[in-house]
Enzyme design. Structure first.
Site, short mmCIF file in Angstrom:
data_model
loop_
_atom_site.label_atom_id
_atom_site.label_comp_id
_atom_site.label_asym_id
_atom_site.label_seq_id
_atom_site.Cartn_x
_atom_site.Cartn_y
_atom_site.Cartn_z
N HIS A 154 16.96 -37.14 -6.81
CA HIS A 154 16.20 -37.54 -5.62
C HIS A 154 14.73 -37.14 -5.74
CE1 HIS A 154 19.92 -38.70 -3.76
NE2 HIS A 154 20.43 -37.53 -4.10
N LYS B 100 6.13 -4.24 -3.78
CA LYS B 100 7.56 -4.07 -3.60
C LYS B 100 7.99 -4.22 -2.14
CE LYS B 100 11.68 -3.07 -5.09
NZ LYS B 100 12.38 -4.18 -5.80
N GLU C 99 17.45 -18.03 -7.40
CA GLU C 99 17.07 -16.66 -7.76
C GLU C 99 16.52 -16.60 -9.19
OE1 GLU C 99 16.41 -14.06 -6.32
OE2 GLU C 99 16.70 -12.42 -7.72
N ARG D 259 4.12 -0.16 -4.72
CA ARG D 259 3.91 -0.72 -3.39
C ARG D 259 2.63 -1.56 -3.31
NH1 ARG D 259 6.83 1.91 0.72
NH2 ARG D 259 5.24 1.17 2.17
N LYS E 17 12.81 -15.24 -10.04
CA LYS E 17 12.57 -14.14 -11.00
C LYS E 17 11.56 -14.58 -12.04
CE LYS E 17 13.73 -11.38 -9.50
NZ LYS E 17 14.46 -11.26 -8.26
N ASN F 145 -2.11 1.80 6.01
CA ASN F 145 -1.28 0.69 5.53
C ASN F 145 -0.94 -0.15 6.75
OD1 ASN F 145 0.51 -1.01 4.26
ND2 ASN F 145 2.16 0.50 4.12
N GLY F 146 -1.18 -1.46 6.69
CA GLY F 146 -0.87 -2.32 7.83
C GLY F 146 -2.03 -3.25 8.11
N CYS G 119 0.82 -1.20 0.00
CA CYS G 119 0.00 0.00 0.00
C CYS G 119 0.87 1.26 0.00
CB CYS G 119 -0.94 0.08 1.20
SG CYS G 119 -2.03 -1.32 1.36
N GLU H 124 7.87 -15.04 -10.53
CA GLU H 124 7.16 -13.84 -10.06
C GLU H 124 6.74 -12.91 -11.18
OE1 GLU H 124 9.11 -11.10 -7.35
OE2 GLU H 124 11.04 -11.47 -8.28
N TRP I 268 -2.82 -2.78 -1.65
CA TRP I 268 -2.49 -4.19 -1.83
C TRP I 268 -3.34 -4.91 -0.78
CZ3 TRP I 268 -0.51 -8.23 1.09
CH2 TRP I 268 -0.02 -9.32 0.38
O1 M6R Z 1 12.98 -5.32 0.60
P1 M6R Z 1 13.44 -6.71 0.90
O2 M6R Z 1 14.77 -7.02 0.32
O3 M6R Z 1 13.40 -7.04 2.36
O4 M6R Z 1 12.37 -7.64 0.19
C1 M6R Z 1 12.40 -9.04 0.34
C2 M6R Z 1 11.50 -9.71 -0.67
O5 M6R Z 1 10.18 -9.32 -0.47
C3 M6R Z 1 11.90 -9.40 -2.11
O6 M6R Z 1 13.22 -9.75 -2.35
C4 M6R Z 1 10.99 -10.17 -3.08
O7 M6R Z 1 11.23 -11.53 -2.99
C5 M6R Z 1 11.21 -9.66 -4.50
N1 M6R Z 1 9.94 -9.51 -5.18
C6 M6R Z 1 12.02 -10.57 -5.33
O8 M6R Z 1 12.21 -10.13 -6.62
#
Ligand code: M6R
Length: 599
Positions: A495, A594, A472, A27, A476, A100-101, A2, A479, A74
Site C-alpha cells: 500500500h 535516557k 522496535e 540523561r 533501535k 532540569n525541566g 539533564c 536511534e 540536554w
Molecule cells: O523510560 P521510558 O520507558 O518511559 O522511556 C520511553 C522512551 O523514551 C524510550 O523507550 C526511548 O524510546 C528509548 N530511547 C528507546 O530505545
C-alpha cells in the site's frame, strides 16, 4: 533529561561532582558545568560537549570547596554552548542554580526581570531562577526559593546555592530529585546512579517539595512552608550493576544481561503452576484496558495487546502517552489504564497517568526504576526488576516489559477462573534459557551488520505479534546508527512502501513460524521481485525462505506469545553492531537522552 548532582560535606566536592556527573551523563550530554563555593566566592566552570571536556579544564585542579553543584545538559531553550550550560548565576554572582525541566511562563518572567534591571546572559529559561532568587533574597535562601517557585509555571528539578550560606536548597516539580543521606555529608542527584558509590540511603522528593540540606541534616517543606516528614529508603541496585563489566558499551552489556533480567522479572511470580502477583484492585471486573507509553515501551504495549486480548478477551487499546494526555479519552471506572515506563519519569507517560486517574480509571504501572514518580502514583504496579538500564537505547527493559505484561494477562485469566495454558507457563519459565541460545547468533549478526553500514534506509517487516518487533527493530536502528528505518506490518508494504524497494533497500523480515508464515513468504516474494536485499529471521529450516533470503538469522523455536522476546534480540544486536562499526557511541546517541522528562 539533564543530570543534576549536588554535594555538601567535609570532602573536596569537585571530584565527587565530576564523578557523579559521569554517572548521570546518559540523561543528557551536550554540555556540562560545575559550581563550587570557594574561599573567594562561587566559582563556575562550563564546557560544551561531554563531561570529559569539562574534566580536562586546568582550573578544575585548583577548584577547592566542600559545597557544590553540577549539571549535564540536554538542551531545550538555547543551543548547546558554554553560555547556555548550567550552573547559571544571578547578576551579583552570589547565587548559582542548576535546573532540569522547562519554565513555561519564561517570557513573562524574563520581561519582568529585565524591567527591574536584571541582565540575563544566556538564552535559557533556567537562568530566570537565579535572578528571581536574587530578587527575593533577604538573608534567607529557602524563603527566596519558595517565593520564586510560586511565580514559576512549568517543571523543575532545581538546586540553588548562595555564596554566604552553608546549604543547598533543592526543589522538585515534575523532574526527579533524590537526596542521598551520608555520614556528615549529603548529596542530591537526579537519580540514584550518581549516589550509589557514596550512600544507599535516599529520600525521594515529591512534587512541590523543597528541601534545605546542610551537611548533617535535611529539612523538607511543601510549597506553603509546612514541614513534610519523609522516610529514608534504601537503593537496591549495586555499584557493580552500574558498570560495564568488560563490555565495550552498556548497550551490549544490557543485551547480554537479558537471560538474567528476564529471570528476575519472572522470579517469584510463577509458583505451583499459578501466577503469584499482588494487584490492589479487582481485575475480574475490568471491561477495557488502555495501555499508554512512549518509544520502546509503547512497542511492548502493542505486543501486550495481542496476548491480553487473546488470554482474557478484554479489549485493549494502545495509545502514545503524548497523544492520550491531550485527547480527552473516554474512560470509565471499569477501565484499567496501564502505563509502561522503564524510567518511571517520562513526562508524557506521567501526564497520561494523571489524566487517567482524574477520570477515575484504575491504574497499573509496569516500571523498572523503583521509587520513580510513576511507580509512586499508580494504584498498583509490577516492577520489572531488570536492573539499571544505562544505554540510551532500551533493550533489556523491553523484553522484561513484554514478560511482565504476559504475567499480568495470565493473572487476569486466573482471576477470572479460567485455565492457564501449562505449555505457555513452562515456556515462560524456560525463556531465559532460550534467550541464552538466541544470544549465540551474536557473531553471525555481527557479520551481517558489516554489509549494511553504508545503507541509507532499512525496512523491518513483521506480522501479528511480531509486527511491533519490526517497529522496535527499526527504532533501535535509527536511534543509534542514524540510518533511516521504518517498521511495517509486512502486508502493508504493497500500500505504499513497496515503491521504495530496489537493490539498495535492505528488508528485514521477522519470519519465525506461526499461523501467518505462508503470508509472510508471499510478502518476501514481493520484495525479492523488486530486488530488495532480504534478511530473514527464522526459527526453522524453510526451503522457500532460504531461497528468497540473502541472509538468514536462525533463532530458537518458542511459543508464539513469547516469540517477540526472542526475535527482538538479533535486531538489537544488528543495530548495535552497525552503530559500532560506524564508530557511534550508541550509549549516548546524538540528540537523545535516557529519561525524557520534558514534553
Ligand atoms: O523510560 P521510558 O520507558 O518511559 O522511556 C520511553 C522512551 O523514551 C524510550 O523507550 C526511548 O524510546 C528509548 N530511547 C528507546 O530505545
Amino acid at each position: 533529561m539533564c543530570g543534576i548532582i549536588g554535594y555538601i560535606g567535609n570532602k573536596d566536592s569537585t571530584s565527587i561532582l565530576i564523578e557523579g556527573l559521569k554517572k548521570l551523563e546518559y540523561r543528557g550530554y551536550d554540555s556540562a558545568g560545575i559550581c563550587v563555593k570557594t574561599k573567594e566566592g562561587l566559582k563556575v566552570f562550563k564546557k560544551r560537549g561531554r563531561i570529559f571536556e569539562l574534566e580536562k579544564l586546568d582550573e578544575l585542579k585548583e577548584l577547592k570547596g566542600m559545597i557544590g553543584i553540577a549539571h549535564t545538559r540536554w538542551a531545550t531553550h538555547g543551543e548547546p554552548n558554554e553560555n547556555n550550560a548550567h550552573p547559571h548565576f544571578d547578576c551579583s554572582k552570589n547565587i548559582a542554580i542548576v535546573h532540569n525541566g522547562i519554565i513555561e511562563n519564561y517570557h513573562a518572567l524574563k520581561n519582568l526581570l529585565e524591567k527591574e534591571g536584571h541582565q540575563l546572559s544566556s538564552q535559557t529559561d533556567s537562568e530566570i531562577f537565579a535572578h528571581l532568587v536574587e530578587k527575593f533574597y533577604e538573608q534567607n535562601l529557602e524563603k527566596a526559593v519558595i517565593k520564586t517557585l510560586k511565580l514559576v509555571e512549568g517543571s523543575y528539578g532545581l538546586v540553588v546555592m548562595h555564596k554566604k550560606e552553608e546549604k543547598l536548597i533543592v526543589a522538585r516539580k515534575g523532574s526527579s530529585l533524590i537526596i542521598g543521606v551520608g555520614e556528615g555529608e549529603m548529596f542530591v542527584a537526579s537519580d540514584s546512579a550518581a549516589l550509589l558509590e557514596h550512600t544507599k540511603k535516599v529520600v525521594h522528593l515529591q512534587d512541590e517539595e523543597i528541601a534545605t540540606i546542610t551537611k548533617d541534616k535535611y529539612i523538607i517543606k511543601n510549597i506553603d512552608g509546612e514541614f513534610v516528614n519523609k522516610k529514608i529508603e534504601e537503593i537496591k541496585w549495586t555499584v557493580e550493576q552500574m558498570e560495564k563489566k568488560g563490555f565495550k558499551h552498556f548497550m551490549l552489556k544490557e543485551i547480554f544481561e537479558q537471560p538474567q533480567s528476564i529471570t528476575d522479572t519472572i522470579r517469584g511470580r510463577i509458583k505451583d503452576r499459578k501466577i503469584k502477583i499482588t494487584v490492589d484492585f479487582r481485575v475480574d471486573s475490568i471491561k477495557r484496558i488502555i495501555i499508554t507509553a512512549c518509544g520502546t515501551s509503547w512497542h511492548s504495549a502493542l505486543i501486550g495487546k495481542y496476548f491480553i486480548e487473546e488470554l482474557t478477551q478484554i479489549p485493549v487499546e494502545v495509545d502514545y502517552a503524548s497523544e492520550f494526555r491531550y485527547r480527552n479519552p473516554v474512560i470509565g471506572k471499569d477501565d484499567l489504564v496501564i502505563v509502561i515506563s522503564q524510567s518511571g519519569e517520562t513526562a508524557d507517560t506521567l501526564a497520561a497517568l494523571r489524566g487517567a486517574k482524574e477520570k477515575q480509571a484504575k491504574t497499573l504501572g509496569i516500571i523498572n526504576v523503583v521509587g520513580s514518580t510513576i511507580s509512586r502514583e499508580v494504584d498498583s504496579g509490577i516492577y520489572l526488576h531488570a536492573g539499571p538500564e544505562i544505554g540510551v537505547a532500551s533493550t533489556k527493559a523491553f523484553t522484561s516489559q513484554v514478560v511482565a505484561l504476559l504475567i499480568f494477562a495470565l493473572y487476569i485469566r486466573q482471576k477470572k477462573g479460567q485455565e492457564l495454558d501449562q505449555e505457555l507457563l513452562r515456556e515462560l519459565e524456560e525463556l531465559p534459557q532460550k534467550v541464552k541460545e538466541v544470544l549465540k547468533t551474536d557473531k553471525e549478526v555481527q557479520k551481517i551488520a558489516k554489509e549494511f553500514t553504508a545503507v541509507k534506509n532499512f525496512l523491518y517487516l513483521g506480522r501479528g505479534i511480531n509486527f511491533p518487533v519490526a517497529l522496535e527493530g527499526a527504532l533501535k536502528l535509527k536511534e543509534i546508527s542514524y540510518i533511516h528505518a521504518e517498521g511495517y506490518p509486512a502486508a502493508e508494504i504493497k500500500h505504499g512502501p513497496i515503491a521504495l524497494i530496489d537493490e539498495q533497500m535492505p528488508v528485514l523480515f521477522v519470519a519465525t513460524k506461526n499461523n501467518l508464515s505462508a503470508k509472510i513468504i508471499s510478502n518476501m516474494q514481493e520484495v525479492k521481485a523488486r530486488k530488495g536485499k532480504i534478511i530473514a529471521l527464522v526459527n526453522e529450516d524453510n526451503k522457500e525462505i532460504k531461497e528468497l533470503a540473502d541472509y538468514l538469522i536462525k533463532v530458537p523455536q518458542i511459543i508464539n506469545e513469547l516469540s517477540p522476546v526472542i526475535n527482538v534480540i538479533p535486531l538489537q544486536l544488528l543495530s548495535y553492531y552497525i552503530a559500532d562499526i560506524k564508530g557511534i557511541d550508541m550509549d549516548k546517541p546524538r540528540n537523545l537522552a535516557k529519561s525524557v522528562t520534558v514534553e
